[in-house]
Design a protein around this motif. Structure first.
Motif, PDB file in Angstrom:
ATOM      1  N   VAL A  80       0.858  -1.188   0.000  1.00  0.00           N
ATOM      2  CA  VAL A  80       0.000   0.000   0.000  1.00  0.00           C
ATOM      3  C   VAL A  80       0.891   1.233   0.000  1.00  0.00           C
ATOM      4  O   VAL A  80       1.794   1.345   0.828  1.00  0.00           O
ATOM      5  CB  VAL A  80      -0.891   0.033   1.258  1.00  0.00           C
ATOM      6  N   CYS A  81       0.651   2.155  -0.914  1.00  0.00           N
ATOM      7  CA  CYS A  81       1.347   3.437  -0.870  1.00  0.00           C
ATOM      8  C   CYS A  81       0.337   4.501  -0.493  1.00  0.00           C
ATOM      9  O   CYS A  81      -0.652   4.705  -1.202  1.00  0.00           O
ATOM     10  CB  CYS A  81       1.987   3.751  -2.210  1.00  0.00           C
ATOM     11  N   TYR A  82       0.577   5.124   0.643  1.00  0.00           N
ATOM     12  CA  TYR A  82      -0.332   6.156   1.124  1.00  0.00           C
ATOM     13  C   TYR A  82       0.274   7.494   0.719  1.00  0.00           C
ATOM     14  O   TYR A  82       1.392   7.819   1.109  1.00  0.00           O
ATOM     15  CB  TYR A  82      -0.466   6.031   2.644  1.00  0.00           C
ATOM     16  N   LEU A  83      -0.447   8.221  -0.109  1.00  0.00           N
ATOM     17  CA  LEU A  83       0.066   9.503  -0.591  1.00  0.00           C
ATOM     18  C   LEU A  83      -0.636  10.620   0.159  1.00  0.00           C
ATOM     19  O   LEU A  83      -1.847  10.788   0.020  1.00  0.00           O
ATOM     20  CB  LEU A  83      -0.237   9.633  -2.092  1.00  0.00           C
ATOM     21  N   SER A  84       0.125  11.378   0.921  1.00  0.00           N
ATOM     22  CA  SER A  84      -0.515  12.405   1.738  1.00  0.00           C
ATOM     23  C   SER A  84       0.390  13.622   1.870  1.00  0.00           C
ATOM     24  O   SER A  84       1.588  13.487   2.124  1.00  0.00           O
ATOM     25  CB  SER A  84      -0.828  11.831   3.132  1.00  0.00           C
ATOM     26  N   ALA A  85      -0.193  14.786   1.701  1.00  0.00           N
ATOM     27  CA  ALA A  85       0.585  16.020   1.875  1.00  0.00           C
ATOM     28  C   ALA A  85       0.862  16.280   3.348  1.00  0.00           C
ATOM     29  O   ALA A  85       1.647  17.162   3.681  1.00  0.00           O
ATOM     30  CB  ALA A  85      -0.169  17.203   1.271  1.00  0.00           C
ATOM     31  N   CYS A 148      -1.255  -4.200  11.637  1.00  0.00           N
ATOM     32  CA  CYS A 148      -2.003  -5.219  10.886  1.00  0.00           C
ATOM     33  C   CYS A 148      -1.102  -5.968   9.901  1.00  0.00           C
ATOM     34  O   CYS A 148      -1.602  -6.757   9.094  1.00  0.00           O
ATOM     35  CB  CYS A 148      -3.175  -4.587  10.147  1.00  0.00           C
ATOM     36  N   GLN A 149       0.180  -5.697   9.951  1.00  0.00           N
ATOM     37  CA  GLN A 149       1.184  -6.421   9.139  1.00  0.00           C
ATOM     38  C   GLN A 149       0.977  -6.247   7.642  1.00  0.00           C
ATOM     39  O   GLN A 149       1.258  -7.144   6.857  1.00  0.00           O
ATOM     40  CB  GLN A 149       1.181  -7.911   9.506  1.00  0.00           C
ATOM     41  N   ILE A 150       0.475  -5.103   7.260  1.00  0.00           N
ATOM     42  CA  ILE A 150       0.301  -4.828   5.833  1.00  0.00           C
ATOM     43  C   ILE A 150       1.474  -3.974   5.353  1.00  0.00           C
ATOM     44  O   ILE A 150       1.707  -2.881   5.877  1.00  0.00           O
ATOM     45  CB  ILE A 150      -1.040  -4.113   5.581  1.00  0.00           C
ATOM     46  N   TRP A 821      -8.306  -2.161  -1.135  1.00  0.00           N
ATOM     47  CA  TRP A 821      -6.951  -2.432  -1.624  1.00  0.00           C
ATOM     48  C   TRP A 821      -6.729  -3.869  -2.077  1.00  0.00           C
ATOM     49  O   TRP A 821      -5.753  -4.155  -2.767  1.00  0.00           O
ATOM     50  CB  TRP A 821      -5.909  -2.106  -0.522  1.00  0.00           C
ATOM     51  N   GLN A 822      -7.579  -4.781  -1.622  1.00  0.00           N
ATOM     52  CA  GLN A 822      -7.339  -6.210  -1.876  1.00  0.00           C
ATOM     53  C   GLN A 822      -5.894  -6.586  -1.532  1.00  0.00           C
ATOM     54  O   GLN A 822      -5.121  -7.050  -2.377  1.00  0.00           O
ATOM     55  CB  GLN A 822      -7.635  -6.594  -3.337  1.00  0.00           C
ATOM     56  N   VAL A 823      -5.561  -6.364  -0.293  1.00  0.00           N
ATOM     57  CA  VAL A 823      -4.216  -6.693   0.152  1.00  0.00           C
ATOM     58  C   VAL A 823      -4.337  -7.392   1.502  1.00  0.00           C
ATOM     59  O   VAL A 823      -5.265  -7.127   2.272  1.00  0.00           O
ATOM     60  CB  VAL A 823      -3.336  -5.422   0.240  1.00  0.00           C
ATOM     61  N   GLY A 824      -3.434  -8.339   1.731  1.00  0.00           N
ATOM     62  CA  GLY A 824      -3.493  -9.092   2.985  1.00  0.00           C
ATOM     63  C   GLY A 824      -2.236  -8.878   3.806  1.00  0.00           C
ATOM     64  O   GLY A 824      -1.301  -8.216   3.362  1.00  0.00           O
ATOM     65  N   PRO A 825      -2.216  -9.433   5.011  1.00  0.00           N
ATOM     66  CA  PRO A 825      -1.043  -9.283   5.863  1.00  0.00           C
ATOM     67  C   PRO A 825       0.169 -10.035   5.324  1.00  0.00           C
ATOM     68  O   PRO A 825       0.010 -11.058   4.660  1.00  0.00           O
ATOM     69  CB  PRO A 825      -1.484  -9.883   7.204  1.00  0.00           C
TER      70      PRO A 825
END
Ligand code: 73E
Length: 833
Positions: A80-85, A148-150, A821-825
């Protein structure tokens, strides 16, 4: 793969350098004091000691960090890439100790050396790289992702100056620069080799590639470099460490060479300085238009460095970019990074020679977008002319996205040109503007709001046309906050009591387990200890407030707190009207049923937001009169906590008994302070707005003080015409409260000072303060009634905590992981065991 040899060496190094025992911590504390700070115990300043403790803690998390990176690389983990200013992180030390599980060890180690761990923790200056809830949410999410180990990377900007520090002078807010890096930042690791060129200006041109295909490229007029600074983010109860990668702007090397070689030394230095202004300062929200060009540059800078970095990582690990969207999912934290959509398109088209269809397929699969506000003034648009000047290639790409998108709209809604105009990425008019929210919606496969009501309004109002076109794209994920920072770190006494009552501390990583408190709610022993915990936190706050402001709080009174950014829609002035009413009642001897209260405010106003600053002045003006009037002093006091930030928030939440969540319904997207207060046992007085609605459902309506118009009623009033002066004329108490403010009593005789505020309320009142005034007062009477029965109040407080588990950011992250996101740990194994 490691050879057995290097693994043994590594384990040895960990053991000798970063053992988790008290002795090892103590030894390294002194070692770091000597070798990093160049000090010995006797001459070390408190700051030296803090730095040594920080490095000693950092050393202990590096092994986990490296192991995490190795694991994610080896497993090709989806990331996961979290893009935040913005990232409003808060101080690291205490929270890292908790997440490493060595708080007690470190405390004991320090104590034996005659150091007070709490004093060291106090020394840390927090990175205030955010304005408020949005930035703090990003920080909570990073921590929960690790818990959550993501696998996740948070991308942001390393502002040299974060949110200003607030001082109060003569009752007014005064802004001071936040030079948070002045004394060094032990938590970050500079990565000078991870750096990217970011272009601005210039023009686009076509050329023939090696296969004689006509292609476009951008020739920027100048370039800036972004250099990575990495901060590890620990999870709780997991070995996973995630990465927060912040970009610092520097002059590009090519510029160096050119200018220095041509002999223009001062010109070169000037250009360097100018390049660095890009990441110099965080923009406060609610700022007027002027000076915004730098903000667009910042946004593009963030986006370009981050997308280039993802592509680099992908090419290094997975290979061909076709699978980019399988490796990465990118969350856009509001529209501030929405340019990423156009930037990824540009990189795939121009640099990696993809066709439009290929590039769009990847882009659209990659992005998701969270909307955080419905307020029209916060919806970003940028003049097309500015784009032409700064980002000509991106404008072309946005036009092409728009052309194809509007074709789709026309096909679906034949002949509906009004709809086409409403949905266009370009707002036509006097000045054509790019609508960033439309770019984000069109470029993403998932769009979400941050609380049920908000997500409903996003679909029904803000993006109605889009929801009709793509209903499956819209989701809700209600916000959450991390219980590690906001309970375990902020309120250790409460954490201990909860753990003892539940018989275990699993609740810290599975907050629903707080329900185990519920069977004990009528236990007199628990109630007594619960009250003691609250009392002790109130005393702590009183002590701090006395030293910080000189104001004496009475821990015997109810602590009634409103802490959040100052904004008219949050209605701090409604709270002030309540205080003025209490004041008048006491003066008139109507104290029947009144409960002694301490009203505590905290919050910053945007430097250019006149009305918000006037509200701060009003609070302090009322405080001055109330606190110096012996006749009312035993009943009410008012305190404004200066410089409300994460650190100061951690002092407030544990001490609050009543949490003020009184925004006009429909305006607060979610709110997250509401969750922090409730997690610490405060009862909420609030409107049916944002996450208040869900908090009330969770804790039970009988354990929540509800008042005010509903969002629907607000809309109705707006349509039928709202006439605030009728309330002013028809409610004598309301009239008398406003008149008293205008009388000069709170302003040393100045009858004009607060006129802009009172006139606005009486004549316009855009946030319907007057319409909710009466209901609010009546609700506050109900609060008093219940507070007079401590057993009942305590019972409600315990139930609030027992039922607040849903509002953990772990739950929010799991929902994003599954639905968006359909992503797991991807667990990182603890090889020490
Ligand atoms: O309701 C809060 C919400 O809890 C909302 O006002 C806030 O985001 C929080 C987290 O979801 C927010 N901040 C901004 N917009 N919404 C914002 C806008 C412009 C600049 C900086 C922040």
């Amino acid at each position: 793969m490691n050879s057995p040899d290097t693994t043994v060496q590594q384990a040895k190094r960990e053991h000798t350098r970063t053992g988790m025992s008290k002795d090892a911590f103590q030894r390294d504390l002194l070692d770091n004091l000597f070798y990093i700070q160049g000090r010995f115990r006797e001459v070390a300043t408190p700051h030296d000691l803090y730095m040594a403790a920080a490095y000693t803690t950092r050393d202990r998390l590096l092994a986990r960090w490296v192991k995490s990176a190795q694991t994610f690389k080896a497993t090709h983990a989806r990331t996961v890439c979290y893009l935040s200013a913005e990232y409003l992180l808060g101080p690291h030390l205490a929270s890292n100790l908790v997440n490493l599980g060595i708080t007690e060890t470190a405390r004991a180690a320090a104590e034996e050396l005659g150091m007070d761990m709490d004093a060291l923790i106090e020394e840390e200056e927090e990175p205030g790289l955010g304005n408020g809830g949005l930035g703090r949410l990003a920080a909570c999410f990073m921590e929960s992702l690790a818990t959550c180990q993501i696998p996740a990377i948070g991308y942001g900007i390393r502002y040299e100056f974060g949110i200003f520090k607030q001082a109060i002078e003569d009752g007014w807010q005064v802004e001071k620069g936040d030079n948070w890096l002045r004394n060094g930042n032990p938590w970050e690791i500079p990565r000078p080799k991870i750096s990217f060129a970011v272009g601005f200006g210039g023009h686009t041109e076509s050329y023939r590639d090696e296969r004689s295909q006509v292609r476009l490229r951008w020739q920027p007029a100048f370039e800036i470099r972004g250099v990575a600074y990495d901060t590890p983010i620990l999870g709780y109860g997991s070995q996973n460490v995630n990465l927060l990668r912040l970009w610092k702007a520097e002059a590009s090397e090519s510029l160096d060479l050119q200018a220095f070689n041509t002999g223009d030394y001062y010109g070169a230095v000037h250009a360097k300085i100018e390049a660095e202004t890009l990441s110099k300062v965080l923009y406060p929200n609610d700022e007027p238009e002027a000076g915004k060009e730098l903000r667009l540059k910042q946004q593009y800078f963030l986006v370009s460095c981050s997308m280039q970095d993802m592509i680099r990582l992908h090419l290094n690990t997975v290979g061909p970019l076709e699978g980019f969207a399988d490796k990465f999912t990118v969350q856009l934290n509001d529209t501030h990074p929405a340019l990423a959509v156009a930037e990824l398109m540009r990189l795939l088209l121009d640099r990696h020679a993809m066709t439009w269809e290929e590039a769009w397929g990847i882009t659209h699969k990659t992005f998701c977008y969270t909307n955080h506000t419905l307020l029209p003034e916060a919806l970003e648009t940028w003049p097309v002319s500015l784009f032409e000047r700064l980002l000509p290639r991106h404008l072309e790409i946005i036009y092409e996205i728009n052309r194809r998108f509007l074709d789709e709209v026309r096909m679906r809604f034949l002949g509906d040109e009004a709809r086409v105009r409403r949905m266009s990425l370009i707002a036509e008019g006097h000045e054509r503007r790019v609508r960033m929210a439309h770019l984000a919606v069109v470029g993403s496969h998932a769009v979400n709001g941050v609380a049920k009501l908000h997500s409903y309004l996003v679909k029904a109002m803000l993006f109605k046309d889009f929801a009709e076109l793509w209903p499956e794209r819209f989701h809700n994920v209600t916000n959450g906050v991390t219980p590690r920072r906001f309970v375990v770190v902020a309120n250790p006494r409460l954490a201990k009591l909860i753990t003892e009552t539940c018989g275990q501390d699993d609740w810290i990583r599975d907050l629903e387990q707080l329900r185990a408190l519920e069977p004990h709610v009528d236990d007199a022993g628990l109630q007594g200890r619960w009250q003691e915990v609250k009392r002790a936190a109130k005393q702590d706050l009183a002590q701090w407030m006395k030293q910080a402001t000189g104001i004496e709080l009475d821990p015997e009174s109810m602590f009634d707190v409103q802490a959040k950014r100052i904004h008219e829609y949050k209605r701090q002035h409604l709270k002030v009207l309540h205080i003025v009413r209490c004041y008048q009642r006491i003066k008139q001897g109507q104290v029947q049923g009144l409960v002694p209260r301490t009203f505590i405010f905290g919050g910053k106003a945007a430097p250019g937001y006149f009305m918000a600053k006037l509200i701060i002045k009003l609070i302090n003006a009322v405080a001055e009169v109330v606190n110096n009037d012996p006749q009312v002093n035993d009943w009410i006091r008012v305190a404004f906590m200066p410089d409300f930030n994460v650190k100061n928030g951690q002092r407030l939440y544990p001490a609050a008994e009543l949490s003020e969540q009184i925004s006009l319904a429909g305006k607060e997207a979610s709110g997250t302070g509401n969750m922090k207060f409730s997690m610490n046992g405060a009862l909420t007085i609030g409107t049916l707005d944002g996450a208040n609605i869900e908090i009330r459902e969770a804790v039970g309506p009988e354990n929540f003080f509800l008042f005010g118009l509903t969002a629907e009623e607000v809309l109705q009033r707006q349509m039928t015409g709202y006439r605030p002066w009728e309330y002013y004329q028809n409610d004598p108490e309301l009239k008398s409260d406003l008149d008293l403010i205008n009388s000069g009593l709170f302003s040393h005789g100045d009858t004009q000072l607060f006129r802009p505020l009172t006139d606005n309320l009486i004549n316009h009142d855009p946030f319907m303060v007057l319409a909710d005034y009466r209901a609010y007062l009546e609700c506050q009477e109900q609060v008093d009634r219940i507070y007079r029965d401590p057993e009942r109040w305590t019972r409600m407080s315990i139930l609030n905590v027992a039922r607040i588990g849903y509002f953990s950011s772990d739950r929010a992250i799991r929902e994003y992981a599954e639905r968006i996101w359909q992503v797991g740990p991807q667990p990182v194994l603890d090889t020490e065991h």
